[in-house]
Write an enzyme that holds these catalytic residues in place. Structure first.
Site, short mmCIF file in Angstrom:
data_model
loop_
_atom_site.label_atom_id
_atom_site.label_comp_id
_atom_site.label_asym_id
_atom_site.label_seq_id
_atom_site.Cartn_x
_atom_site.Cartn_y
_atom_site.Cartn_z
N ARG A 1 -37.23 -32.03 7.21
CA ARG A 1 -37.51 -31.42 8.53
C ARG A 1 -36.97 -32.32 9.63
O ARG A 1 -36.89 -33.53 9.46
CB ARG A 1 -39.00 -31.17 8.72
CG ARG A 1 -39.92 -32.39 8.66
CD ARG A 1 -40.03 -33.17 9.94
NE ARG A 1 -41.14 -34.11 9.92
CZ ARG A 1 -41.20 -35.18 10.71
NH1 ARG A 1 -40.22 -35.46 11.54
NH2 ARG A 1 -42.25 -35.97 10.65
N GLU B 1 -46.86 -30.46 16.85
CA GLU B 1 -46.69 -31.82 17.41
C GLU B 1 -45.44 -31.90 18.28
O GLU B 1 -45.42 -32.59 19.30
CB GLU B 1 -46.62 -32.84 16.27
CG GLU B 1 -46.37 -34.24 16.76
CD GLU B 1 -46.49 -35.30 15.67
OE1 GLU B 1 -47.18 -35.06 14.65
OE2 GLU B 1 -45.89 -36.37 15.85
N ARG C 1 -40.15 -27.76 14.85
CA ARG C 1 -39.93 -28.52 13.62
C ARG C 1 -39.08 -27.61 12.77
O ARG C 1 -39.54 -26.53 12.36
CB ARG C 1 -41.27 -28.82 12.92
CG ARG C 1 -42.12 -29.89 13.62
CD ARG C 1 -41.59 -31.27 13.26
NE ARG C 1 -42.25 -32.34 13.98
CZ ARG C 1 -43.18 -33.16 13.43
NH1 ARG C 1 -43.59 -32.97 12.20
NH2 ARG C 1 -43.66 -34.15 14.13
N CYS D 1 -44.17 -38.34 19.27
CA CYS D 1 -44.62 -39.59 18.65
C CYS D 1 -43.41 -40.51 18.48
O CYS D 1 -42.38 -40.07 17.97
CB CYS D 1 -45.25 -39.28 17.29
SG CYS D 1 -45.73 -40.75 16.37
N THR E 1 -42.71 -42.63 16.36
CA THR E 1 -42.25 -42.83 14.98
C THR E 1 -41.14 -41.85 14.62
O THR E 1 -40.39 -42.09 13.68
CB THR E 1 -43.38 -42.63 13.94
OG1 THR E 1 -43.84 -41.27 14.00
CG2 THR E 1 -44.54 -43.57 14.17
N ARG F 1 -37.70 -36.20 8.53
CA ARG F 1 -38.44 -36.68 7.36
C ARG F 1 -37.94 -35.89 6.15
O ARG F 1 -38.12 -34.67 6.08
CB ARG F 1 -39.95 -36.51 7.54
CG ARG F 1 -40.76 -37.37 6.55
CD ARG F 1 -42.24 -37.34 6.87
NE ARG F 1 -42.88 -36.15 6.35
CZ ARG F 1 -43.35 -36.00 5.12
NH1 ARG F 1 -43.27 -36.99 4.26
NH2 ARG F 1 -43.92 -34.87 4.74
N ARG G 1 -47.08 -40.43 0.81
CA ARG G 1 -48.17 -39.58 1.33
C ARG G 1 -48.75 -38.77 0.18
O ARG G 1 -48.12 -38.64 -0.87
CB ARG G 1 -47.65 -38.58 2.37
CG ARG G 1 -47.13 -39.20 3.64
CD ARG G 1 -46.74 -38.15 4.69
NE ARG G 1 -46.26 -38.80 5.90
CZ ARG G 1 -45.92 -38.19 7.02
NH1 ARG G 1 -45.99 -36.87 7.11
NH2 ARG G 1 -45.50 -38.86 8.07
N GLU H 1 -49.68 -35.21 5.89
CA GLU H 1 -50.00 -36.55 6.35
C GLU H 1 -51.51 -36.79 6.30
O GLU H 1 -52.29 -35.87 6.54
CB GLU H 1 -49.51 -36.67 7.81
CG GLU H 1 -49.52 -38.08 8.29
CD GLU H 1 -48.93 -38.19 9.68
OE1 GLU H 1 -48.87 -37.19 10.41
OE2 GLU H 1 -48.54 -39.32 10.02
#
Ligand code: ADP
Ligand code: ARG
Length: 342
Positions: free
Chosen positions: A111, A210, A214, A256, A258, A265, A294, A299
């Protein structure tokens, strides 16, 4: 200044020195998002790994003394470093796994997160802006043809049973994430959230979770090249019609820190029932190959049956192609270690 009990490990607690607090505590970004909002999540949940979110592209610059440290600590990316991008799937070194290894891998998913340049991030948008984002994204996706052709399903209109099924099958976000809630990302939930997907559910787009988008490519089995190729084509198609928040230093802008950079990811769900019993070795290999472990329900979930979600940990300063390669190399090393365990 927030209080962090002894033993707090979050990057927020490590990077928020008294000097940086003094420098940033009364700052706002150009959308009015405050520094205190940016650090709210990790101040409230001291068990966070990172604990901070941006309100807009500008937050990363308005709060630079702080975000520069967080970004360097997480990604090893310095203030003058440039981000490079390459979704060149032809350059990926990914020969098919031999049959005994192939059957250890249940599924593959990659993603990328994207946010529209014309709006602040989900942490800071108004209800009306969130509505506009949903309309813009869905009308662009509705034009897709061929393998990417699909339909949008609004979260507010789904039944509980439909939602549950999509979540259990690993297609949909769960909602109710305390970290996202504390960052303001679940305000007015479920309004203007949803999922677009093709019939085969190999191409999916989450809207207004988020991040505003995505973009996801996934399928059963271990054909990482096929999944990356589909993602690369789909992301390119969406980019033709949408202007995403992006710059040379930070790559794609995400809520975020990260996720900055590639916002990618790439993961497999893989059976490692023997290695899981040797946690020290498992973690050491993950560290060496820059992969993250994970549970398979997303998550912050654990695993009880020996199946793990293994993905690239780094996202910024390296290309998508290099980071998919991180995941592949890490997975190969984990497979070797699994085979070596008695
Ligand atoms: P994200 O990848 O979007 O950061 P999560 O880790 O929460 O967030 O994963 C979202 C969903 O995607 C979860 O339902 C998870 O089980 C599913 N998922 C992730 N990787 C894979 C994979 N390789 N195969 C199948 N489902 C996956
Ligand atoms: N804010 C959470 C933490 O710091 C999650 C960070 C990474 N995950 C994410 N979905 N952005 O632990």
């Amino acid at each position: 200044m927030p209080y962090f009990p002894t033993g707090t490990k979050s990057l927020l607690s490590k990077c928020l020195t008294p000097k940086i607090w003094e420098q940033c505590k009364d700052r706002r970004d150009k959308h009015g998002f405050t520094f205190r909002q940016a650090i709210m999540s990790g101040s409230k949940y001291v068990e966070s790994g990172v604990g901070v979110y941006a309100g807009s592209h500008d937050s990363y610059y308005a709060f630079a003394p702080f975000f520069d440290k967080i970004i360097e600590a997480y990604h090893g990316h310095k203030p003058n470093d440039k981000h490079i991008s390459s979704m060149d799937y032809n350059a990926l070194k990914c020969p098919p796994f031999p049959p005994d290894e192939d059957k250890m891998i249940n599924s593959t998913r990659i993603r990328v997160a994207r946010n529209l340049a014309a709006f602040p991030l989900g942490t800071c948008v108004t209800r009306d802006e969130r509505n506009q984002i949903e309309s813009l994204v869905v009308s662009a996706l509705n034009e897709f043809e061929g393998e990417l052709k699909g339909k949008y399903y609004s979260l507010a209109k789904m039944t509980e049973a439909e939602k549950k099924q999509l979540i259990n099958d690993h297609f949909l976000f769960k909602g109710g994430d305390k970290y996202l809630q504390s960052a303001g990302l679940e305000r007015e939930w479920p309004a203007n959230r949803g999922i677009f997907h093709n019939d085969a559910k190999t191409f999916l787009v989450w809207v207004n979770e988020e991040d505003q988008l995505r973009i996801i490519s996934m399928q059963k089995g271990a054909d990482i090249l096929a999944v990356f190729t589909r993602l690369s084509i789909a992301a390119g198609e969406i980019e033709k019609v949408a202007k995403f928040a992006h710059d040379e230093h930070l790559g794609y802008i995400t809520s975020c820190p990260t996720n900055l950079g590639t916002a990618m990811r790439a993961s497999v769900h893989i059976k490692l029932p023997k290695l899981m019993k040797n946690k020290t070795k498992f973690d050491a290999i993950a560290d060496e190959y820059y992969v993250q472990i994970r549970g398979i329900h997303g998550e912050h979930t654990e695993t009880d049956d020996g199946v793990f979600d293994i993905s690239n940990r780094r996202r910024l300063g390296r290309s998508e192609k290099q980071l998919v390669q991180d995941m592949i190399d890490g997975v190969k090393a984990l497979i070797e270690a699994e085979k070596a365990e008695q």
